[in-house]
Each structure stands twice: as structure tokens, then as C-alpha cells.
Write a protein that holds these residues in place. Structure first.
Motif, PDB file in Angstrom:
ATOM      1  N   MET A 361      46.228  12.293  30.034  1.00 50.32           N
ATOM      2  CA  MET A 361      46.232  11.845  28.563  1.00 50.32           C
ATOM      3  C   MET A 361      47.211  13.294  27.872  1.00 50.32           C
ATOM      4  N   THR A 362      47.436  14.090  28.337  1.00 46.35           N
ATOM      5  CA  THR A 362      47.613  15.584  28.100  1.00 46.35           C
ATOM      6  C   THR A 362      48.627  15.492  28.375  1.00 46.35           C
ATOM      7  N   TYR A 363      49.125  14.466  29.783  1.00 43.07           N
ATOM      8  CA  TYR A 363      50.593  14.337  30.339  1.00 43.07           C
ATOM      9  C   TYR A 363      50.913  13.007  29.367  1.00 43.07           C
ATOM     10  N   CYS A 364      50.963  12.664  28.917  1.00 46.14           N
ATOM     11  CA  CYS A 364      51.859  11.483  28.223  1.00 46.14           C
ATOM     12  C   CYS A 364      52.112  12.468  26.637  1.00 46.14           C
ATOM     13  N   GLN A 365      50.602  12.790  26.639  1.00 46.55           N
ATOM     14  CA  GLN A 365      50.791  12.798  25.176  1.00 46.55           C
ATOM     15  C   GLN A 365      51.589  14.230  24.841  1.00 46.55           C
ATOM     16  N   GLU A 366      52.214  15.345  25.921  1.00 45.90           N
ATOM     17  CA  GLU A 366      53.602  16.436  25.897  1.00 45.90           C
ATOM     18  C   GLU A 366      54.455  15.203  26.025  1.00 45.90           C
ATOM     19  N   MET A 367      54.466  14.072  26.741  1.00 49.01           N
ATOM     20  CA  MET A 367      56.306  13.150  27.261  1.00 49.01           C
ATOM     21  C   MET A 367      56.435  12.629  25.747  1.00 49.01           C
ATOM     22  N   LEU A 368      55.511  12.179  24.841  1.00 49.01           N
ATOM     23  CA  LEU A 368      56.249  11.388  24.012  1.00 49.01           C
ATOM     24  C   LEU A 368      56.681  12.879  22.823  1.00 49.01           C
ATOM     25  N   ALA A 369      55.344  13.202  22.849  1.00 52.25           N
ATOM     26  CA  ALA A 369      55.767  14.757  21.791  1.00 52.25           C
ATOM     27  C   ALA A 369      57.565  14.993  22.922  1.00 52.25           C
ATOM     28  N   ARG A 370      57.558  14.820  23.835  1.00 47.84           N
ATOM     29  CA  ARG A 370      58.730  15.615  24.307  1.00 47.84           C
ATOM     30  C   ARG A 370      60.018  14.655  23.626  1.00 47.84           C
ATOM     31  N   ASN A 371      59.764  13.465  24.053  1.00 46.81           N
ATOM     32  CA  ASN A 371      61.003  12.519  23.279  1.00 46.81           C
ATOM     33  C   ASN A 371      60.953  12.074  22.080  1.00 46.81           C
ATOM     34  N   ARG A 372      60.231  13.039  21.398  1.00 45.55           N
ATOM     35  CA  ARG A 372      61.193  13.174  19.782  1.00 45.55           C
ATOM     36  C   ARG A 372      61.831  13.453  19.365  1.00 45.55           C
ATOM     37  N   THR A 373      62.372  14.570  20.460  1.00 44.93           N
ATOM     38  CA  THR A 373      62.818  15.957  20.622  1.00 44.93           C
ATOM     39  C   THR A 373      64.634  15.787  21.605  1.00 44.93           C
ATOM     40  N   VAL A 374      63.669  15.395  22.486  1.00 44.55           N
ATOM     41  CA  VAL A 374      64.657  15.559  23.593  1.00 44.55           C
ATOM     42  C   VAL A 374      64.083  14.224  24.511  1.00 44.55           C
ATOM     43  N   PRO A 375      65.192  12.797  24.809  1.00 40.57           N
ATOM     44  CA  PRO A 375      64.944  12.011  25.805  1.00 40.57           C
ATOM     45  C   PRO A 375      63.992  12.628  26.817  1.00 40.57           C
ATOM     46  N   ALA A 376      62.856  11.418  26.728  1.00 40.81           N
ATOM     47  CA  ALA A 376      61.566  11.951  28.201  1.00 40.81           C
ATOM     48  C   ALA A 376      60.951  10.626  28.297  1.00 40.81           C
ATOM     49  N   ALA A 377      61.558   9.760  27.723  1.00 39.92           N
ATOM     50  CA  ALA A 377      60.674   8.047  27.809  1.00 39.92           C
ATOM     51  C   ALA A 377      61.459   7.552  28.357  1.00 39.92           C
ATOM     52  N   PRO A 378      61.858   6.991  29.617  1.00 41.71           N
ATOM     53  CA  PRO A 378      61.070   7.694  30.712  1.00 41.71           C
ATOM     54  C   PRO A 378      61.759   8.950  31.548  1.00 41.71           C
ATOM     55  N   SER A 379      60.580   9.991  32.151  1.00 39.55           N
ATOM     56  CA  SER A 379      61.700  10.778  32.478  1.00 39.55           C
ATOM     57  C   SER A 379      61.609  10.649  34.344  1.00 39.55           C
ATOM     58  N   TRP A 380      61.941  11.609  34.443  1.00 39.94           N
ATOM     59  CA  TRP A 380      62.164  11.916  36.336  1.00 39.94           C
ATOM     60  C   TRP A 380      61.251  12.645  36.689  1.00 39.94           C
ATOM     61  N   MET A 381      60.759  12.204  37.889  1.00 36.14           N
ATOM     62  CA  MET A 381      59.721  13.090  39.098  1.00 36.14           C
ATOM     63  C   MET A 381      61.553  12.787  39.844  1.00 36.14           C
ATOM     64  N   VAL A 382      60.844  14.461  40.550  1.00 43.74           N
ATOM     65  CA  VAL A 382      62.229  14.550  40.991  1.00 43.74           C
ATOM     66  C   VAL A 382      61.607  15.146  42.633  1.00 43.74           C
ATOM     67  N   PHE A 383      61.639  15.257  43.709  1.00 42.53           N
ATOM     68  CA  PHE A 383      60.842  15.133  44.715  1.00 42.53           C
ATOM     69  C   PHE A 383      62.120  15.877  46.287  1.00 42.53           C
ATOM     70  N   ASP A 384      61.598  15.793  46.862  1.00 43.81           N
ATOM     71  CA  ASP A 384      62.530  16.542  47.833  1.00 43.81           C
ATOM     72  C   ASP A 384      61.536  15.402  49.573  1.00 43.81           C
ATOM     73  N   SER A 385      63.078  15.502  50.684  1.00 49.23           N
ATOM     74  CA  SER A 385      62.127  14.803  52.133  1.00 49.23           C
ATOM     75  C   SER A 385      61.194  14.938  52.540  1.00 49.23           C
ATOM     76  N   GLN A 386      60.923  16.414  51.810  1.00 49.01           N
ATOM     77  CA  GLN A 386      59.264  17.274  52.571  1.00 49.01           C
ATOM     78  C   GLN A 386      57.908  16.173  51.982  1.00 49.01           C
ATOM     79  N   TYR A 387      58.163  16.463  50.478  1.00 47.50           N
ATOM     80  CA  TYR A 387      57.573  14.612  50.045  1.00 47.50           C
ATOM     81  C   TYR A 387      57.095  14.284  50.406  1.00 47.50           C
TER      82      TYR A 387
END
Length: 554
Positions: A361-387
């Protein structure tokens, strides 16, 4: 419409956990109970959920010697309440009634024959706060053979774990290639699956198991349940709710209720107009709630004068949408995946902006709050080959089985370096490279100075317990590098009508509408704008369904 009214003691709208707990309590006291469900399936959002109930100071904690009390839980909820404002559903009186009645509700269900137990380790989501629990306050139902429901077996809303396995066991299986303990779990579950096949049993687990057990108990007490029957109107007489007008196959019928009506009809996750009004930036396409959650009863309750509050809130569940995702189905969560080592979340500028190991819930609250100032919906999950070698992605076991298909579809983005990945996802290369480098520095010092990821006990549960020294911090440094889009999805809404500590529906002036009660996500949550731990929707829903039935009978 027929002028003839059929009378019951209690009419309950919806068939989720809160509704069925209320029905079971009233029927166990000899009352004539009618449950009306507008869909063709019984079980509501609860059946699709993990079926976890957040129940402080419960009987299983006492059995296991885990310290808890009313006072400790109240301290924790008070600490969380200091983090939000304007939450009429989360009054001190309602919080205290929940804390007093929740353990009693569990005792009642056990007395009715429901097989329940405590999850041994599922920490509170803000376990660092005073009164927080670092082990588990969570209660779940044991897997259930739904063939025991007879003709109702195929009317149970499908969940997400149709196996003779507990949620704990299911969460262990992805580690089968790396852990002997996980291999033992896998073998144990495999034997149970084989046994079920040989004996013709059809097991469900999680929320479907909880709802199946509630249904079995309710039917044994004579509860009448009508599917495909929508409530169109609440009936009033001199300010008191006395029944409903229900519709089945295009025909409307007037139904009376001498003790009143309890509404437990779910949220408005699939009403885009209400989302636009109250939750701008969210979309029905990202919701895992049943498509029948269209807010009908929110609007009807409002029509007769009920106060609405906390409508901006939802039980956020950040999600990813692989090529085979379907509207109306349970969407793949991104919360657990992005909290694993070797992964971060960045906005469309390439900057990290939240603790990936926070509650959904906090995760999405912060996504939507961020989206009001910087485009963040969607955001990007970034990971590497180990993952990809170690962890599940989009419901697929670790490995390369679907990589080519995902890349071809555009779901999975790939770059040989961080900079080339940045170009693929239209992010400034230097910004993303600096973000990854900064995160790697935090990994090396085993401390996230920006967002404190990994410092809660909850992070240890959410991350990879086999990864040392931190279960959630791991370098992103082995190419190729990858990204998937993450959306601010949900498992349901979290606002609705305001109720008091007796589960009575209130008007704007604070007066109660006589004969009308509500429980579950049709109400403004008793947790306000926070999510204390796993099951903070289901636990209160059942508890206030229990309270509503007790008050109606009183």
C-alpha cells in the motif's frame, strides 16, 4: 415488481469474508439469514486474496508463546495513525473495538469448526514502530477440499492457489533449486498433490479456503445464499432500513429484514468514473479485484444519506503486466520481486524514489505521489542477470524459459549495459547509471542511506533469506540488464461509508442510520490510510461483520 415481501431476520449484501462471518454468527444464534450476491460466484474479493487476517493478540500467538496484548497493538495503531490525517473511519473507538473483538471473532470461528492457524513469520509492515510485531499476528485457514461443498464447489470464486499447500509452503517453493528446506517443502506438497489426485479431492488454499470453510459452516446453519442477485435499492421506513429491492434475471423483488441489513458488498475498483473522481492516475486495468467491484452499494448508501470518507485510498498492489495478463484476473505483483536483491525501482527520469521493501500500500501511495511531480506511472523495475537466475518474475520460476517471448512482446526490456538499457526505456543514460552506481554503493556498505531498505524485519521476510549479508540489498552489476514496467495497481479500494464502533452506517452529521450496518471495503477502513500488516483488509472485514451481526441481534 412484486408487492409481496419475503421476510428474513437479517439480509446481508455481498458474500465476502465480512458478510459470511456476519451470516454465520446470526445463523448460529437461530436467526433466518439471507445473503445476496450479484455475481455468479460466492466469495467476493476475500476468495481471491491470500486469505490472511491481521489479528493482534490472537489465541495462536498465546499458544505459541508469542508476546502480544491489546495495549501493544493499540500502541502500534496509534503510532501509525500519527502518520495520516482526515480518516473518519479510523477513530480511536473503532480501533479499540477492532482490537477487542478480533480475537473473539477468531475464537468464534474455531468454535464453529473452522480450521485456522497462525502464520509463524510474517512481520508487521512497520515493525520498527512501538508495539509492532516482528514475528506474526497473521491467521489463515488450512487448505480445504472444495468437493466437500457439494453443489457449491464450482460456485466458489477461484483463487490463486488451488493446491493442498499453505501460503508458507507456496512461498518456499521458488527456492527449491537453492535450499534443502525448500526441497523438503516441495516434496511434501508433491505427495499431497498426488494423494489428492488419487483420492479425487480438489484442494483450494488461501482466501478460497477461508471462504469455503465459512460457506460450509454457514450452510450447516441454514443460511440462504442467492447468487446473481443484485441489490438495487435499500428500503426505508421512518428513517430505518427495513429491507432491499433485489433483482434476479431481470425481475425485481422486495425483501424485508426485521433486524436490519448488513452491507459487505466490496469496493469500487472497477468503476473508472469513481476512480477518476477519487483516485486520479489509477486504472481499472491494473486491479486484481473481481470485476463485479463497481461501487454499486457505495452509490446507493450515499443516496440514502451515508457519509463517505477515505475514498482516495486503495489497497495498492504494484503490478507488472506480462503478455498473457488478462483484464479482471489477478495481476502479477511487483512488490516482492522488486524487493529482492539485484533490483530497484526508478521513475521515468531514471531516479530511485522509494523503499522497494515497504508495504504494497505504501509502495503505491508513493508511486502516485511521485507521479504528481515526475512521471512514475508506470515506473521501471531495473535488474540484472543475477536476478533472473535466482528469482521468479511474472509468476515464472527462475531461468530463461520465457525471456525470448517476453523480449519479443516488448514486456521485457534488455540492454547489454545500463546505459543501453536506459536508451531502450527512454531514460537519461547518465541518470540511470548514476542511480545504479549509488545503489551499488549502498549494497557494498550494507546500508541504504536514501530509503533504509532492508532495515525492517519485514524486509527480511519480503527479500531473499538465503542472500547474505542482506536479504534485500544486492549489486546490479552483471549484464545483460533488464527492465519491466510497474503500475500502481491494487487488490481493492479502501474507502467508503463511515461507520461507528458498532458497525452502524453514519450520516454526515454523525447520526446512525437505523437498521443499517456495513463491513469490509465498502466502508472507510478502520486502519485509516495505513496498512499495519498482512490481512489488514480481511481481518477487519470479518471482525466488523462479526460486530455488525452482534449489534443487529442485540
Amino acid at each position: 415488481m412484486s408487492n409481496t415481501s419475503h421476510y428474513h431476520d437479517l439480509i446481508i449484501v455481498g458474500s465476502g469474508g465480512g458478510s459470511m462471518c456476519a451470516a454465520l454468527y446470526a445463523a448460529s444464534r437461530g436467526k433466518k439469514v439471507l445473503v445476496l450476491e450479484k455475481s455468479g460466484y460466492y466469495g467476493g474479493t476475500t476468495a481471491r486474496s491470500g486469505g490472511v487476517m491481521w489479528i493482534p493478540n490472537n489465541r495462536f500467538m498465546k499458544r505459541d508463546g508469542v508476546e502480544d496484548s491489546f495495549e501493544r497493538a493499540r500502541t502500534y495503531l496509534e503510532a501509525l495513525a500519527e502518520t495520516f490525517e482526515d480518516a473518519p473511519g479510523a477513530t480511536p473507538e473503532r480501533r479499540e473495538r477492532f482490537l477487542k473483538e478480533a480475537p473473539a471473532m477468531i475464537d468464534f470461528l474455531v468454535e464453529q469448526g473452522l480450521e485456522l492457524d497462525r502464520v509463524p513469520f510474517w512481520p508487521d509492515y512497520n515493525d520498527e514502530l512501538s508495539g509492532g510485531c516482528k514475528t506474526s499476528r497473521c491467521v489463515v485457514a488450512a487448505p480445504f477440499n472444495k468437493k466437500a461443498l457439494g453443489e457449491w464447489a464450482d460456485k466458489l470464486r477461484p483463487g490463486f492457489l488451488d493446491l493442498p499447500a499453505t501460503l508458507d509452503e507456496a512461498l518456499a517453493i521458488p527456492y527449491v533449486k537453492r535450499s534443502w528446506a525448500a526441497r523438503k517443502v516441495f516434496v511434501r506438497v508433491a505427495f499431497k498433490v498426488i494423494g489428492a489426485l488419487l483420492t479425487g479431492k480438489r484442494y483450494v488454499s488461501c482466501g478460497a479456503a477461508l471462504q469455503a470453510r465459512l460457506l460450509q459452516a454457514a450452510l450447516s446453519h441454514g443460511v440462504e445464499i442467492r447468487l446473481e442477485t443484485a441489490v438495487r435499492e435499500l428500503l426505508e421506513n421512518n428513517g430505518r432500513v427495513t429491507g432491499v429491492i433485489a433483482e434476479h434475471n431481470g425481475k425485481r423483488e422486495q425483501l424485508g429484514a426485521s433486524l436490519g441489513v448488513i452491507v459487505g458488498a466490496g469496493g469500487f475498483a472497477h468503476n473508472q468514473a469513481l476512480r477518476k473522481q477519487y483516485q486520479p492516475g489509477t486504472n481499472v486495468q491494473w486491479s486484481s479485484a473481481p470485476v463485479e467491484d463497481t461501487g454499486d452499494m457505495h452509490l446507493e448508501l450515499q443516496r440514502i444519506g451515508a457519509a463517505l470518507a477515505q475514498m482516495e485510498e486503495m489497497v495498492g498492489q504494484p503490478c507488472i503486466l506480462p503478455p498473457d495478463s488478462q483484464y479482471g484476473e489477478i495481476q502479477q505483483s511487483a512488490q516482492g520481486p522488486s524487493a529482492k536483491p539485484h533490483a530497484i525501482l526508478v521513475d521515468q527520469s531514471g531516479q530511485r524514489y522509494l523503499n522497494e521493501a515497504s508495504s504494497y500500500m505504501t509502495y503505491c501511495q508513493e508511486m502516485l505521489a511521485r507521479n504528481r511531480t515526475v512521471p512514475a506511472a508506470p515506473s521501471w523495475m531495473v535488474f540484472d542477470s543475477q536476478y533472473l537466475k535466482k528469482y521468479m518474475l511474472a509468476g515464472t520460476m527462475p531461468g530463461k524459459k520465457k525471456l525470448a517471448e517476453w523480449e519479443q512482446s516488448g514486456f521485457l526490456k534488455k540492454g547489454e549495459t545500463v546505459e543501453t538499457l536506459a536508451e531502450v526505456i527512454s531514460v537519461e543514460a547518465a541518470v540511470l547509471a548514476q542511480t545504479v552506481s549509488r545503489f551499488n554503493g549502498f549494497v557494498d556498505q550494507n546500508r541504504d542511506d536514501d530509503f533504509h531498505r532492508g532495515e525492517r524485519e519485514y524486509a527480511r521476510w519480503l527479500g531473499d533469506y538465503l542472500h547474505q549479508p542482506s536479504p534485500t540489498l544486492g549489486r546490479i552489476d552483471q549484464g545483460p540488464f533488464y527492465a519491466v514496467a510497474v503500475y500502481p495497481g491494487d487488490v481493492g479500494t479502501y474507502g467508503g461509508v463511515v461507520t461507528d464502533e458498532c458497525a452502524r452506517v453514519l450520516r454526515d452529521d454523525g447520526s446512525a442510520i437505523e437498521g443499517l450496518y456495513a463491513a469490509g471495503v465498502v466502508t472507510a477502513s478502520v486502519m485509516g490510510r495505513a496498512y499495519p500488516g498482512a490481512g489488514s483488509s480481511v481481518g477487519p472485514a470479518l471482525t466488523f461483520g462479526f460486530v455488525a451481526a452482534k449489534e443487529a441481534l442485540a
